[in-house]
Design an enzyme around this catalytic site. Structure first.
Site, PDB file in Angstrom:
ATOM      1  N   ARG A  88       0.450  -1.457  -0.039  1.00 33.77           N
ATOM      2  CA  ARG A  88      -0.179  -0.259  -0.021  1.00 33.77           C
ATOM      3  C   ARG A  88       0.953   1.761   0.060  1.00 33.77           C
ATOM      4  O   ARG A  88       1.758   1.144   0.526  1.00 33.77           O
ATOM      5  CB  ARG A  88      -0.592  -0.254   1.826  1.00 33.77           C
ATOM      6  CG  ARG A  88      -1.822   1.350   0.859  1.00 33.77           C
ATOM      7  CD  ARG A  88      -2.900   1.297   3.126  1.00 33.77           C
ATOM      8  NE  ARG A  88      -3.423   2.574   2.719  1.00 33.77           N
ATOM      9  CZ  ARG A  88      -3.545   3.109   3.425  1.00 33.77           C
ATOM     10  NH1 ARG A  88      -2.722   2.839   5.227  1.00 33.77           N
ATOM     11  NH2 ARG A  88      -3.864   4.270   3.760  1.00 33.77           N
ATOM     12  N   HIS A 132      -2.858  10.853   1.090  1.00 36.08           N
ATOM     13  CA  HIS A 132      -2.129  10.972   2.529  1.00 36.08           C
ATOM     14  C   HIS A 132      -2.105  11.987   2.841  1.00 36.08           C
ATOM     15  O   HIS A 132      -0.633  12.161   3.021  1.00 36.08           O
ATOM     16  CB  HIS A 132      -1.891   9.333   2.562  1.00 36.08           C
ATOM     17  CG  HIS A 132      -0.739   9.218   3.837  1.00 36.08           C
ATOM     18  ND1 HIS A 132      -1.131   7.112   3.682  1.00 36.08           N
ATOM     19  CD2 HIS A 132      -0.382   9.386   4.254  1.00 36.08           C
ATOM     20  CE1 HIS A 132      -0.987   7.180   5.289  1.00 36.08           C
ATOM     21  NE2 HIS A 132      -0.686   8.216   5.608  1.00 36.08           N
ATOM     22  N   GLU A 177      -7.357   8.223   6.531  1.00 36.01           N
ATOM     23  CA  GLU A 177      -7.529   8.680   8.147  1.00 36.01           C
ATOM     24  C   GLU A 177      -8.134  10.225   8.196  1.00 36.01           C
ATOM     25  O   GLU A 177      -7.572  11.667   8.496  1.00 36.01           O
ATOM     26  CB  GLU A 177      -6.222   8.640   8.782  1.00 36.01           C
ATOM     27  CG  GLU A 177      -5.524   7.325   9.446  1.00 36.01           C
ATOM     28  CD  GLU A 177      -4.205   7.313   9.771  1.00 36.01           C
ATOM     29  OE1 GLU A 177      -3.759   9.004  10.239  1.00 36.01           O
ATOM     30  OE2 GLU A 177      -4.616   6.454  10.365  1.00 36.01           O
ATOM     31  N   ASN A 299      -6.778   1.226  10.432  1.00 38.36           N
ATOM     32  CA  ASN A 299      -5.418   2.201  10.648  1.00 38.36           C
ATOM     33  C   ASN A 299      -5.677   1.851  12.482  1.00 38.36           C
ATOM     34  O   ASN A 299      -6.107   2.407  12.742  1.00 38.36           O
ATOM     35  CB  ASN A 299      -4.937   2.949  10.551  1.00 38.36           C
ATOM     36  CG  ASN A 299      -4.846   3.249   8.965  1.00 38.36           C
ATOM     37  OD1 ASN A 299      -5.029   2.567   7.938  1.00 38.36           O
ATOM     38  ND2 ASN A 299      -4.362   3.962   8.391  1.00 38.36           N
ATOM     39  N   TYR A 301      -3.209   1.660  16.219  1.00 39.86           N
ATOM     40  CA  TYR A 301      -2.352   1.593  16.523  1.00 39.86           C
ATOM     41  C   TYR A 301      -2.057   0.922  18.572  1.00 39.86           C
ATOM     42  O   TYR A 301      -1.485   0.446  19.000  1.00 39.86           O
ATOM     43  CB  TYR A 301      -2.079   2.930  16.582  1.00 39.86           C
ATOM     44  CG  TYR A 301      -1.227   2.622  15.213  1.00 39.86           C
ATOM     45  CD1 TYR A 301      -0.167   2.438  14.754  1.00 39.86           C
ATOM     46  CD2 TYR A 301      -1.736   3.214  14.355  1.00 39.86           C
ATOM     47  CE1 TYR A 301       0.338   2.648  13.659  1.00 39.86           C
ATOM     48  CE2 TYR A 301      -1.196   3.409  12.980  1.00 39.86           C
ATOM     49  CZ  TYR A 301      -0.427   3.150  12.910  1.00 39.86           C
ATOM     50  OH  TYR A 301       0.344   3.111  10.985  1.00 39.86           O
ATOM     51  N   GLU A 357      -3.157  -0.710   7.880  1.00 39.35           N
ATOM     52  CA  GLU A 357      -1.983   0.101   8.677  1.00 39.35           C
ATOM     53  C   GLU A 357      -2.486  -0.823  10.311  1.00 39.35           C
ATOM     54  O   GLU A 357      -3.278  -0.633  10.619  1.00 39.35           O
ATOM     55  CB  GLU A 357      -1.894   1.546   9.284  1.00 39.35           C
ATOM     56  CG  GLU A 357      -0.934   2.105   8.078  1.00 39.35           C
ATOM     57  CD  GLU A 357      -1.302   3.412   7.718  1.00 39.35           C
ATOM     58  OE1 GLU A 357      -1.048   3.632   9.175  1.00 39.35           O
ATOM     59  OE2 GLU A 357      -1.939   4.476   7.043  1.00 39.35           O
TER      60      GLU A 357
END
Ligand code: GCO
Length: 445
Positions: A88, A132, A177, A299, A301, A357
């Site tokens: 990606r 992005h 995002e 994504n 985290y 991600e």
């Protein structure tokens, strides 16, 4: 510790993923490409922002970073060496359209064509992110994400890129995002254009959703084969205590961070409870809106723990993270990945899910010995496998990131790569985590 996993355990983990599972890594143009003004590229808002004294932790910029633009072939070989079945990356809008609209920069397209062809030659499936965070500066000067015209600008750009690459690329991510574009750019102001105004952030979020829809239609018009997704940063919001007040705080944090984008994309409009709290700064409704997603990218985290904060607009505040932390200061919480996947599957039933991600920063050195990241990957891949066992239609997992790179306002102070980058010599060294990833992906394929 070397971070080496016993092979049987690794094979057992790999065996929990179905045939055809997508083993990817992810990057973004501004974070790795460098060559900020070469071959006709226009300026982006990050090129301009990084020049403001004090806004980037180490005072540096992505002007050179990993120099991926010139080291493309080496990086393609690295991807193949790591056993990845997908990659990606993002297209820098100002590399192909220096002014954001109108004049096409052929060398910019030539670079992305070389990238896509190089991936396909190595049997690696491209997933292309169109936005992005690196808006052309020329469009910023016309109002940027606050401009009413920006959904149309984005759709024009999308149709151009898909016209060029759509014969070779099927998987498109419109926006990365949007929550960060809107709130880091226009509420906290740590990203360009550095505005601090909640009302503006909400207009930007609204325009991003409209741009996604216009972009999705443009992508499909340019290629009948295209599959359209979006990448959302999602985190479970957990209450600090069992009190009703903290429970309500967690519901609001989830509403503002997660449901604010999920609900509209799945045809439900903005979440009413959050709209009410925003009051007069709330955006206009999104009636009849639907994200028309072939897949949703998540994504992931960390999680957030919040408590009631009656004096604040939304009534919650985050607690400082506890327990084992990454170098970003984020709690290492693999269960949150399973939780968010399961929750999105149950509440929204996307056709397909990808982890677009997931990864971690640790203070790695040039020896590439990063046992903490190996452990991080192992626990998060296990959590993803748990979600598959629970029935989630998870189709792939992209590790953030292929390379150490420019971590936005934190500059080069954080390393997320499977591959160590010496920013002086540009030399790449595969870390232990890269070797772990290779073994896992190879066994899984
Ligand atoms: C994001 C971005 C990446 C970051 C990564 C680490 O998710 O914030 O997509 O560009 O580098 O997440 O913070």
């Amino acid at each position: 510790m070397t971070g080496a996993q016993p092979l049987p355990a690794l094979h057992a983990l790999a065996g929990r993923f179905p045939t055809g599972f997508v083993w990817g890594t992810a990057t973004a143009a501004y974070q790795i490409e460098g060559a900020w003004n070469e071959d006709g590229k226009g300026e982006s808002i990050w090129d301009v922002f990084c020049r403001i004294p004090g806004v980037i932790e180490d005072g540096r910029s992505g002007a050179e970073t990993c120099d991926h633009y010139h080291l493309l072939d080496d990086d393609l070989d690295l991807l193949a060496d790591l056993g990845a079945s997908a990659y990606r990356f993002s297209v820098a809008w100002s590399r192909v359209l220096p002014e954001g609209r109108g004049r096409i920069n052929e060398p910019g397209f030539a670079f992305y064509e070389r990238l896509v062809d190089g991936l396909l030659q190595r049997g690696i499936r491209p997933f292309v992110t169109l936005y992005h965070w690196d808006l052309p500066q020329a469009l910023q000067e016309r109002g940027g994400w606050l401009a009413d015209d920006i959904p149309a600008w984005f759709a024009d750009y999308a149709s151009l890129v898909v016209a060029r690459l759509g014969d070779r690329v099927r998987d498109w991510v419109t926006l990365n995002e949007p929550q960060v574009t809107a709130f880091a750019g226009y509420q906290s102001g740590v990203h360009p254009p550095g505005v601090k105004d909640t009302a503006s952030a909400l207009i930007v979020a609204h325009h991003l959703l409209l741009a996604h829809r216009a972009g999705a239609a443009a992508i499909r018009a340019a290629s009948s084969e295209a599959r359209v997704g979006i990448a959302l940063n999602l985190s479970p919001a957990h209450p600090a205590s069992a009190s009703a007040e903290d429970g309500e705080a967690a519901r609001m944090a989830d509403g503002a961070g997660n449901r604010w984008f999920l609900d509209p994309l799945f045809g439900r409009g903005y979440p009413q409870d959050v709209v009410e709290r925003y009051g007069e700064v709330a955006p206009p409704p999104l009636e009849g809106y639907d994200g028309a997603l072939d897949f949703l990218g998540i994504n992931y985290y960390t999680r957030n723990i919040v408590r009631a904060a009656p004096g604040t607009k939304l009534g919650f505040e985050p607690l400082p993270p506890e327990g084992a932390l990454t170098e970003m200061g984020w709690e290492i919480y693999p269960d949150g990945l399973r939780e968010i996947l399961l929750r999105v599957h149950r509440d929204y039933a996307p056709r397909e899910l990808f982890i677009t991600e997931s990864g971690a920063a640790f203070p790695d050195g040039p020896d590439g010995d990063d046992p903490a990241r190996v452990e991080y990957l192992e626990s998060h891949f296990s959590a993803a496998a748990d979600a598959i066992d629970d029935g989630v239609r998870l189709r792939g997992y992209f590790v953030w990131s292929l390379l150490d790179n420019f971590e936005w306002h934190l500059g080069f102070t954080k390393r997320f790569g499977l591959v160590y980058v010496d920013y002086e010599t540009k030399q790449r060294t595969i870390k232990s985590s890269g070797r772990f990833y290779r073994q896992l992906a190879t066994a899984g394929r």
